[in-house]
Design a protein around this motif. Structure first.
Motif, PDB file in Angstrom:
ATOM      1  N   TYR A  30     -56.511  20.446  -8.361  1.00  0.00           N
ATOM      2  CA  TYR A  30     -56.369  19.009  -8.608  1.00  0.00           C
ATOM      3  C   TYR A  30     -56.352  18.659 -10.086  1.00  0.00           C
ATOM      4  N   ALA A  31     -56.117  19.629 -10.945  1.00  0.00           N
ATOM      5  CA  ALA A  31     -55.981  19.379 -12.384  1.00  0.00           C
ATOM      6  C   ALA A  31     -54.696  18.594 -12.628  1.00  0.00           C
ATOM      7  N   TYR A  32     -54.695  17.764 -13.662  1.00  0.00           N
ATOM      8  CA  TYR A  32     -53.495  16.983 -13.954  1.00  0.00           C
ATOM      9  C   TYR A  32     -52.300  17.895 -14.220  1.00  0.00           C
ATOM     10  N   SER A  33     -52.531  19.000 -14.919  1.00  0.00           N
ATOM     11  CA  SER A  33     -51.429  19.894 -15.281  1.00  0.00           C
ATOM     12  C   SER A  33     -50.722  20.481 -14.061  1.00  0.00           C
ATOM     13  N   SER A  34     -51.400  20.511 -12.930  1.00  0.00           N
ATOM     14  CA  SER A  34     -50.747  20.992 -11.708  1.00  0.00           C
ATOM     15  C   SER A  34     -50.558  19.835 -10.723  1.00  0.00           C
ATOM     16  N   TYR A  35     -51.654  19.296 -10.223  1.00  0.00           N
ATOM     17  CA  TYR A  35     -51.616  18.253  -9.200  1.00  0.00           C
ATOM     18  C   TYR A  35     -50.954  16.967  -9.711  1.00  0.00           C
ATOM     19  N   GLY A  36     -51.330  16.539 -10.900  1.00  0.00           N
ATOM     20  CA  GLY A  36     -50.784  15.300 -11.457  1.00  0.00           C
ATOM     21  C   GLY A  36     -49.291  15.379 -11.691  1.00  0.00           C
ATOM     22  N   ILE A  37     -48.857  16.448 -12.301  1.00  0.00           N
ATOM     23  CA  ILE A  37     -47.422  16.614 -12.577  1.00  0.00           C
ATOM     24  C   ILE A  37     -46.640  16.759 -11.276  1.00  0.00           C
ATOM     25  N   ALA A  38     -47.183  17.510 -10.310  1.00  0.00           N
ATOM     26  CA  ALA A  38     -46.499  17.659  -9.021  1.00  0.00           C
ATOM     27  C   ALA A  38     -46.372  16.304  -8.323  1.00  0.00           C
ATOM     28  N   GLN A  39     -47.437  15.497  -8.358  1.00  0.00           N
ATOM     29  CA  GLN A  39     -47.385  14.176  -7.727  1.00  0.00           C
ATOM     30  C   GLN A  39     -46.396  13.269  -8.454  1.00  0.00           C
ATOM     31  N   LEU A  94     -49.995   6.831  -3.356  1.00  0.00           N
ATOM     32  CA  LEU A  94     -50.362   7.775  -4.406  1.00  0.00           C
ATOM     33  C   LEU A  94     -51.859   8.051  -4.410  1.00  0.00           C
ATOM     34  N   ASP A  95     -52.231   9.206  -4.893  1.00  0.00           N
ATOM     35  CA  ASP A  95     -53.633   9.620  -4.986  1.00  0.00           C
ATOM     36  C   ASP A  95     -54.056   9.567  -6.451  1.00  0.00           C
ATOM     37  N   SER A  96     -54.689   8.480  -6.846  1.00  0.00           N
ATOM     38  CA  SER A  96     -55.045   8.290  -8.252  1.00  0.00           C
ATOM     39  C   SER A  96     -56.368   8.927  -8.641  1.00  0.00           C
ATOM     40  N   SER A  97     -57.226   9.231  -7.697  1.00  0.00           N
ATOM     41  CA  SER A  97     -58.575   9.686  -8.046  1.00  0.00           C
ATOM     42  C   SER A  97     -58.609  10.953  -8.904  1.00  0.00           C
ATOM     43  N   PRO A  98     -57.911  12.030  -8.540  1.00  0.00           N
ATOM     44  CA  PRO A  98     -57.960  13.210  -9.414  1.00  0.00           C
ATOM     45  C   PRO A  98     -57.332  12.951 -10.788  1.00  0.00           C
ATOM     46  N   ILE A  99     -56.364  12.052 -10.849  1.00  0.00           N
ATOM     47  CA  ILE A  99     -55.651  11.783 -12.096  1.00  0.00           C
ATOM     48  C   ILE A  99     -56.532  10.991 -13.063  1.00  0.00           C
ATOM     49  N   THR A 100     -57.423  10.170 -12.539  1.00  0.00           N
ATOM     50  CA  THR A 100     -58.247   9.295 -13.381  1.00  0.00           C
ATOM     51  C   THR A 100     -59.692   9.769 -13.502  1.00  0.00           C
ATOM     52  N   ALA A 101     -59.995  10.945 -13.004  1.00  0.00           N
ATOM     53  CA  ALA A 101     -61.376  11.429 -12.989  1.00  0.00           C
ATOM     54  C   ALA A 101     -61.939  11.559 -14.407  1.00  0.00           C
ATOM     55  N   THR A 102     -63.205  11.176 -14.577  1.00  0.00           N
ATOM     56  CA  THR A 102     -63.862  11.321 -15.879  1.00  0.00           C
ATOM     57  C   THR A 102     -64.402  12.728 -16.074  1.00  0.00           C
ATOM     58  N   THR A 103     -64.547  13.468 -14.994  1.00  0.00           N
ATOM     59  CA  THR A 103     -64.936  14.876 -15.082  1.00  0.00           C
ATOM     60  C   THR A 103     -63.949  15.672 -14.246  1.00  0.00           C
ATOM     61  N   PRO A 104     -63.635  16.868 -14.660  1.00  0.00           N
ATOM     62  CA  PRO A 104     -62.629  17.639 -13.916  1.00  0.00           C
ATOM     63  C   PRO A 104     -63.113  18.003 -12.525  1.00  0.00           C
ATOM     64  N   ASP A 105     -62.181  18.014 -11.594  1.00  0.00           N
ATOM     65  CA  ASP A 105     -62.478  18.447 -10.233  1.00  0.00           C
ATOM     66  C   ASP A 105     -62.805  19.941 -10.283  1.00  0.00           C
ATOM     67  N   PRO A 106     -63.854  20.388  -9.596  1.00  0.00           N
ATOM     68  CA  PRO A 106     -64.158  21.820  -9.611  1.00  0.00           C
ATOM     69  C   PRO A 106     -63.040  22.663  -8.996  1.00  0.00           C
ATOM     70  N   ASN A 107     -62.190  22.053  -8.199  1.00  0.00           N
ATOM     71  CA  ASN A 107     -61.043  22.742  -7.628  1.00  0.00           C
ATOM     72  C   ASN A 107     -59.862  22.582  -8.587  1.00  0.00           C
TER      73      ASN A 107
END
Length: 193
Positions: free
Chosen positions: A47-56, A31-44
């Motif tokens: 990798y937002a939780y609402s898309s990337y996190g839910i898909a993962q 699993l890729d936890s880094s985007p899910i646990t980021a303290t600041t949003p990824d500029p891309n």
């Protein structure tokens, strides 16, 4: 870097016994936890939780559920439970929740290295109780934590327990740190080693 060649940001890998190519002996779910646990949003925004996190999360639920492997192991950088400095998902570093949309930490003097509320949900929905072992890092010590079978199993549990899943944490390849919490619920733990 050329040091690590991974097929995807999250993926599965099965290993078979030589004479039995129909049923895997072990299957790993990475699993890729880094985007899910980021303290600041990824500029891309991909990798937002609402898309990337839910898909993962949906991928992990399906992949684990459909696995025919005798042993199922999952792994990620960030822990679900840990007796170390960073602590447990949903309360990393003593911060119950943080997000870019809710600046709960402004003026608090707390600078967490990660936020774990969404990571906790992802693991409880897809991995917890469905795999035999979860390998995790982030904290700088070593420990083998028992399965959380109910609310009384350890000092941290999800309301439904965590079934059969045990947790191995090894993050001592970098800095060394002490274990900061009571070893209740562990088979083994060691800090500063």
């Amino acid at each position: 870097s050329n040091k690590w060649q991974m097929p995807e940001r999250y993926y599965r890998q099965a290993f078979y016994v030589q004479n039995n190519v129909n049923t895997p002996l072990i299957e790993f779910f990475v699993l890729d936890s880094s985007p899910i646990t980021a303290t600041t949003p990824d500029p891309n925004a991909d990798y937002a939780y609402s898309s990337y996190g839910i898909a993962q999360q949906n991928w992990a639920k399906s992949a684990v559920r459909n696995s025919q492997a005798t042993w199922k192991f999952a792994m990620a950088h960030h822990p679900y439970i840990s007796n170390g400095q960073h602590g447990k998902a949903g309360n990393f570093e003593g911060v119950p929740a943080c997000s870019a949309a809710t600046p709960a930490l402004e003026g608090s003097g707390v600078a967490p290295t990660s936020c774990g509320a969404t990571w906790k949900v992802l693991l409880e929905e897809s991995i917890c109780g469905r795999v035999d072992l979860f390998f995790q890092g982030h904290d700088h010590h070593v420990e083998w934590l028992k399965a959380i079978t109910d609310n009384g199993g350890t000092s941290y549990s999800n309301p439904n327990g965590c079934g059969k899943t045990e947790f191995v944490l090894s993050g001592a390849a970098a800095k060394l740190r002490e274990v900061t919490e009571d070893p209740t619920g562990t088979y083994f733990q060691a800090g500063q080693t």
